[in-house]
Design a protein around this motif. Structure first.
Motif, short mmCIF file in Angstrom:
data_model
loop_
_atom_site.label_atom_id
_atom_site.label_comp_id
_atom_site.label_asym_id
_atom_site.label_seq_id
_atom_site.Cartn_x
_atom_site.Cartn_y
_atom_site.Cartn_z
N GLY A 107 12.10 -3.85 -4.60
CA GLY A 107 11.03 -3.41 -5.49
C GLY A 107 10.08 -2.49 -4.77
N PHE A 108 8.99 -2.14 -5.46
CA PHE A 108 8.08 -1.10 -4.98
C PHE A 108 6.91 -1.65 -4.16
CE2 PHE A 108 10.15 0.76 -8.69
CZ PHE A 108 10.57 1.98 -8.16
N GLY A 109 6.65 -2.96 -4.21
CA GLY A 109 5.50 -3.46 -3.46
C GLY A 109 5.23 -4.92 -3.71
N GLY A 110 4.55 -5.23 -4.82
CA GLY A 110 4.25 -6.62 -5.16
C GLY A 110 5.35 -7.20 -6.03
N LEU A 111 4.94 -7.87 -7.11
CA LEU A 111 5.92 -8.33 -8.09
C LEU A 111 6.41 -7.14 -8.91
CD1 LEU A 111 4.14 -11.54 -9.47
CD2 LEU A 111 6.21 -11.49 -8.06
N ASP A 112 7.72 -7.06 -9.10
CA ASP A 112 8.33 -6.07 -9.98
C ASP A 112 9.03 -6.77 -11.13
OD1 ASP A 112 7.49 -4.06 -8.32
OD2 ASP A 112 9.44 -3.09 -8.16
N LEU A 113 9.26 -6.04 -12.20
CA LEU A 113 9.99 -6.56 -13.36
C LEU A 113 11.47 -6.25 -13.21
CD1 LEU A 113 7.48 -5.46 -16.11
CD2 LEU A 113 8.08 -7.83 -15.55
N ASN A 142 0.82 -1.22 0.00
CA ASN A 142 0.00 0.00 0.00
C ASN A 142 0.85 1.26 0.00
OD1 ASN A 142 -3.05 -0.68 0.35
ND2 ASN A 142 -2.03 -2.12 1.72
N GLN A 143 2.14 1.12 -0.27
CA GLN A 143 3.10 2.22 -0.34
C GLN A 143 3.27 2.95 0.99
OE1 GLN A 143 3.15 4.49 -4.19
NE2 GLN A 143 1.13 3.56 -4.47
N GLN A 144 2.97 2.30 2.08
CA GLN A 144 3.20 2.85 3.41
C GLN A 144 4.58 2.37 3.89
OE1 GLN A 144 -0.20 2.36 6.10
NE2 GLN A 144 -1.56 2.15 4.31
N TYR A 145 5.59 2.87 3.22
CA TYR A 145 6.94 2.36 3.42
C TYR A 145 7.47 2.65 4.82
CZ TYR A 145 6.70 2.05 -1.68
OH TYR A 145 6.32 1.77 -2.97
N ASP A 146 7.25 3.85 5.34
CA ASP A 146 7.76 4.19 6.67
C ASP A 146 7.11 3.32 7.74
OD1 ASP A 146 9.42 6.12 5.63
OD2 ASP A 146 8.00 7.77 5.94
N ALA A 147 5.81 3.10 7.62
CA ALA A 147 5.12 2.24 8.59
C ALA A 147 5.63 0.81 8.50
CB ALA A 147 3.61 2.29 8.35
N ALA A 148 5.89 0.33 7.28
CA ALA A 148 6.42 -1.02 7.11
C ALA A 148 7.80 -1.14 7.75
CB ALA A 148 6.49 -1.37 5.63
N LYS A 149 8.64 -0.14 7.56
CA LYS A 149 9.97 -0.15 8.16
C LYS A 149 9.89 -0.19 9.68
CE LYS A 149 13.17 2.54 6.57
NZ LYS A 149 13.91 3.72 6.04
N GLU A 150 8.95 0.55 10.24
CA GLU A 150 8.81 0.57 11.70
C GLU A 150 8.43 -0.81 12.23
OE1 GLU A 150 6.07 2.84 15.10
OE2 GLU A 150 6.14 3.61 13.04
N ILE A 151 7.50 -1.47 11.58
CA ILE A 151 7.08 -2.81 12.00
C ILE A 151 8.25 -3.79 11.87
CG2 ILE A 151 5.54 -4.74 11.50
CD1 ILE A 151 4.14 -2.38 12.80
N LEU A 152 8.95 -3.75 10.74
CA LEU A 152 10.06 -4.67 10.51
C LEU A 152 11.18 -4.46 11.52
CD1 LEU A 152 10.19 -4.49 6.61
CD2 LEU A 152 9.48 -6.48 7.97
#
Length: 670
Positions: free
Chosen positions: A345-351, A94-104
């Motif tokens: 990558g940016f989220g899901g599958l990337d090329l 969902n492009q919530q990168y900062d929140a994802a980093k905090e959880i990780l």
């Protein structure tokens, strides 16, 4: 995106689930039904229900929708080891990168966290840290939705052959697949000139290929169009993902034959997303079989001369990650394009594009607009600057859509390197003659198999090679010694600054001489010398014996005698004893290099087999002092007599009216 469903075990979940119906559906892999049941009766404070609902969304490839339920499960104290990791993945989608980093970051520092998921979390955290660099990277891609073809349903995995665009879709409706809640997918074709689709010609492939109760997935078309390989499975009648396999069929007498599974399928594994190399000798595919690096890995298989796929190899950690790698495509310039959610990558599958340089593989994210936070996958090149790919990004017509792209890089220049040659042998008069139907392998310096093929009736072979690398060419044929020849591209790289053409092909020529195996025929090993009255192996002799070790390793079917001969300038008994000691010393050296003792015997001949009977010169005495080997026994491999799986020949596609489609672009790049 409905092209792959990877089923993972969820430990300790079902026993505590709040809904027996949902639990039963989940156990069957009916994720869409799980979502329908739990959405009506969800208790936000029930950790097990929320985790099950989140997993149902994730495993039906709706990771973005899973985020609030992973959050609920986490807040409710879920004990599932993957809840933090998958919650972060959903936030990233969902492009919530900062929140994802905090959880990780929080999860990684837990003192008693799950080790497996903490390792995955660290990889994901490292990948997120690289997103800014990916966003800033410059490229010259323009993309556009293929509006004439796409619908509210799923269209993906385009492949072109002879102005026919093949793709996978569930656009015709029909029976519902319980995993996703959407219709089963079929294979379709439509007439096209480049990206200009004649929608009136759209039709599904024949019923012998498409089945109303089974998903037909990604397909690959052989270069001559006479064969296809495609994924088939996921009928929903069996739990797990073990029913997804690769099938092949051939076009004969105006119709497709009944599809049959490929022999390279692995039981209890997901085998899908096939793709041929341009020469048709290698098949790439993705699989969840044991022994990989994570979820789905990309593998290769080689086509033998009997038309069967053999020698399955994992492409290794430079390509494959703990995530999923799939949808390979090998372009005319030797690059491999693929989709991954394990590389940055940016989220899901990337090329991504994998490029070989100096024996190493570098992987590059294609960047935006080719990639998005959604799933971007299944790239297919029409030529080196344009092609198709699939995506479920926002702004499309519905589910997965097919997009077109064009690369307008003004400095794009391609240099292709090839080695080609002919396999020969000699006749009884020692005249050189062509040796057809010989297996030739191209090995990198680390013995990695770069390519394999069988020579044509005129003995020819051809391989793509790469700049600044050392290779071995290996020739193999029944009743002939397997022969190894060194080849290199070192110091042969073309200066790109001097190029004026878009594509430059550089071809190196060579030949491989194959010797027939003849029992009891003596073959002299030149330059094996001993000090006077000694039998120790000198360094110069060791180099020659090392070549015999290589012959023994390359030809495991032969059993040999190594014979030592002396001249006639000492007593007979002395020469016989000395030659036996020298032969045994050489054999011991070879055994010490790993050759099994039962495959080689030592024999001292003394002066009993002089080449020059009345030698008077040192040169003549040297001819008599020699070391030879001869084959005593030869056990050739039994050849399997099996029906061919696929027929593949080399051909090329032509660019037609592809540019006209982009002439209508509005300049937005969308």
């Amino acid at each position: 995106m409905k092209k792959f469903i990877l089923l993972l075990a969820v430990s300790g979940l079902l026993a505590s689930c709040g809904s027996k119906i949902a639990s039963s559906n989940f156990d069957k892999g009916e994720y869409d039904r799980v979502i329908a049941v739990l959405s009506d009766r969800l208790d936000e404070n029930n950790a097990d229900q929320n985790f099950m609902l989140a997993e149902a969304y994730r495993l039906s490839n709706r990771l973005k929708d899973a985020a609030p339920y992973y959050r609920n499960a986490r807040n409710a104290g879920s004990s599932e080891p993957g809840v933090d990791y998958y919650y972060a993945r959903a936030l990233k989608a969902n492009q919530q990168y900062d929140a994802a980093k905090e959880i990780l970051t929080s999860f990684i520092t837990k003192p008693r966290g799950d080790e497996k998921f903490q390792e995955l979390a660290q990889i994901e955290l490292d990948n997120i840290d690289k997103i800014d660099n990916l966003s800033d990277a410059q490229n010259y891609y323009r993309v556009k939705n293929l509006d004439d073809l796409n619908t509210q349903w799923a269209e993906y995995s385009p492949v072109i052959y002879n102005n026919l665009l093949y793709f996978t879709s569930n656009r015709s409706g029909g029976k519902i697949y319980g995993v996703t809640g959407t219709p089963f997918t079929d294979l379709y074709r439509v007439r096209t000139q480049g990206a200009n689709v004649n929608i009136k010609t759209l039709q599904p492939l024949e019923p012998i290929i498409n089945h109303p109760d089974i998903n037909e997935g990604t397909m690959a078309v052989s270069a001559d169009g006479a064969s296809i390989v495609f994924a088939k499975g996921n009928s929903g009648k069996a739990t797990g993902n073990n029913e997804v396999n690769l099938y092949f069929t051939r076009f004969r007498n105006g119709q497709w034959l009944t599809p049959r599974p490929l022999s390279i399928n692995m039981p209890d594994s997901w085998d899908s997303t096939p793709a041929f190399t341009p020469d048709g000798n290698t098949l790439y595919f993705s699989s969840t079989r044991p022994g990989g690096y994570g979820g789905a890995d990309i593998y290769s298989a080689q086509l033998n001369r009997r038309g069967r796929w053999v020698d399955v190899q994992n492409l290794g950690p430079q390509i494959n990650t703990p995530g999923d790698e799939m949808f390979p495509f090998v372009s005319e310039d030797g690059k491999m394009y693929f989709a991954s959610n394990g590389h940055p990558g940016f989220g899901g599958l990337d090329l991504f594009a994998a490029t070989r340089r100096r024996g190493k593989i570098s992987v590059e994210n294609l960047g935006k607009p080719m990639n998005s936070s959604s799933d971007d996958f299944a790239l297919y090149q029409f030529d080196l600057t344009r092609g198709f790919f699939s995506s479920n990004r926002p702004g499309g017509k519905g589910d997965d859509d097919i997009y077109t792209y064009i690369n307008e890089d003004p400095d794009l220049k391609v240099v292709n390197y090839f080695v080609e040659g002919i396999t020969y042998t000699t006749d009884d008069a020692n005249n050189k003659i062509v040796l057809p139907n010989t297996k030739v392998s191209l090995l990198a310096e680390n013995d990695e198999v770069v390519g394999e093929s069988f020579t044509t009736e005129d003995g020819k072979f051809r391989f793509r090679v790469y700049a600044e690398e050392d290779y071995n060419l290996i020739g193999e044929k029944t009743d002939y010694f397997t022969t190894r020849k060194v080849f290199t591209t070192m110091d042969k790289t073309v200066d790109r600054t001097t190029l004026t053409e878009f594509i430059t092909n550089v071809t190196f020529n060579t030949e491989i001489m194959m010797d027939r195996i003849v029992l009891e025929k003596a073959i002299v090993l030149n330059n094996i010398y001993y000090d006077l009255d000694k039998w120790d192996i000198r360094p110069d002799a060791a180099k020659v014996l090392d070549s015999l070790v290589l012959i023994m390793n390359d030809n495991p079917e032969i059993f040999i005698e190594l014979g030592s001969h002396t001249d006639a300038r000492a007593p007979d008994d002395y020469n016989m004893d000395l030659s036996q000691k020298r032969a045994k010393s050489a054999v011991d050296y070879i055994i010490g290099k790993g050759v099994k003792a039962e495959r080689i015997v030592a024999k001292g001949y003394g002066e009993t087999q002089l080449i020059v009977q009345s030698a008077t010169t040192e040169e003549q005495h040297q001819k008599n002092r020699r070391t030879e080997f001869k084959v005593l026994r030869y056990n050739p491999k039994e050849q399997e007599d099996e029906e061919p799986e696929v027929e593949v020949n080399t051909s090329t596609n032509n660019v037609d009216e592809y540019d006209r489609f982009f002439d209508e672009d509005d300049g937005s790049g969308k």
